[in-house]
Design a protein around this motif. Structure first.
Motif, mmCIF file in Angstrom:
data_model
loop_
_atom_site.group_PDB
_atom_site.id
_atom_site.type_symbol
_atom_site.label_atom_id
_atom_site.label_comp_id
_atom_site.label_asym_id
_atom_site.label_seq_id
_atom_site.Cartn_x
_atom_site.Cartn_y
_atom_site.Cartn_z
ATOM 1 N N THR A 24 30.497 26.766 30.262
ATOM 2 C CA THR A 24 29.406 27.161 31.141
ATOM 3 C C THR A 24 28.132 26.368 30.909
ATOM 4 O OG1 THR A 24 28.777 28.881 29.567
ATOM 5 C CG2 THR A 24 30.261 29.512 31.373
ATOM 6 N N ASN A 25 27.999 25.712 29.759
ATOM 7 C CA ASN A 25 26.797 24.915 29.527
ATOM 8 C C ASN A 25 27.182 23.579 28.890
ATOM 9 O OD1 ASN A 25 27.122 25.288 26.728
ATOM 10 N ND2 ASN A 25 25.899 27.159 26.774
ATOM 11 N N GLU A 26 26.208 22.709 28.737
ATOM 12 C CA GLU A 26 26.472 21.352 28.247
ATOM 13 C C GLU A 26 26.985 21.352 26.808
ATOM 14 O OE1 GLU A 26 27.110 17.440 28.483
ATOM 15 O OE2 GLU A 26 26.519 18.728 30.136
ATOM 16 N N ARG A 27 26.503 22.254 25.992
ATOM 17 C CA ARG A 27 26.956 22.324 24.598
ATOM 18 C C ARG A 27 28.444 22.676 24.529
ATOM 19 N NH1 ARG A 27 23.368 25.277 20.317
ATOM 20 N NH2 ARG A 27 22.422 23.236 20.357
#
Length: 121
Positions: A24-27
């Motif tokens: 869901t996120n870049e990390r």
């Protein structure tokens, strides 16, 4: 015929049809890619760091696109002119150029996104 109220407990036990949701996120996306793409390990190697620095020195710390001289090497990228697509030969022996992070993140990525995806032999 079963009533809908009797089916409700079974709906939670059914397997997902589309699989698990992606990051869901870049990390999370980066963590997933570091496990699945071999090039992530290559970028952290001493061999790559030496190759990267030789490219930056060869190009005199100057971005090939905007011609800006950047003394801070953290703001420079040793970019593969032709995307390597996790091919080890192309990764290590392909043509490299120096780009500033701004040019690499904008113009270069836009040009690469228009290229066909997949492995082409």
């Amino acid at each position: 015929m079963a009533k809908l109220s009797n089916l409700r407990p079974l709906l939670g036990a059914m397997p997902a049809r589309l699989g698990t949701p992606g990051p869901t996120n870049e990390r999370e996306r980066s963590a997933l890619r570091s496990k699945t793409e071999p090039s992530f390990k290559w970028y952290n190697s001493a061999r790559w760091k030496k190759l990267r620095m030789s490219v930056l020195v060869r190009d005199r710390f100057t971005c090939r696109m905007c011609k800006r001289i950047e003394p801070n090497t953290a703001n420079l990228v040793a970019d593969h002119v032709i995307p390597h697509r996790n091919d080890p030969v192309e990764f290590w022996e392909g043509k490299l150029q120096t780009l500033c992070r701004t040019c690499h993140s904008t113009a270069k990525q836009k040009a690469e996104s228009s290229m066909p995806k997949g492995v082409w032999y």
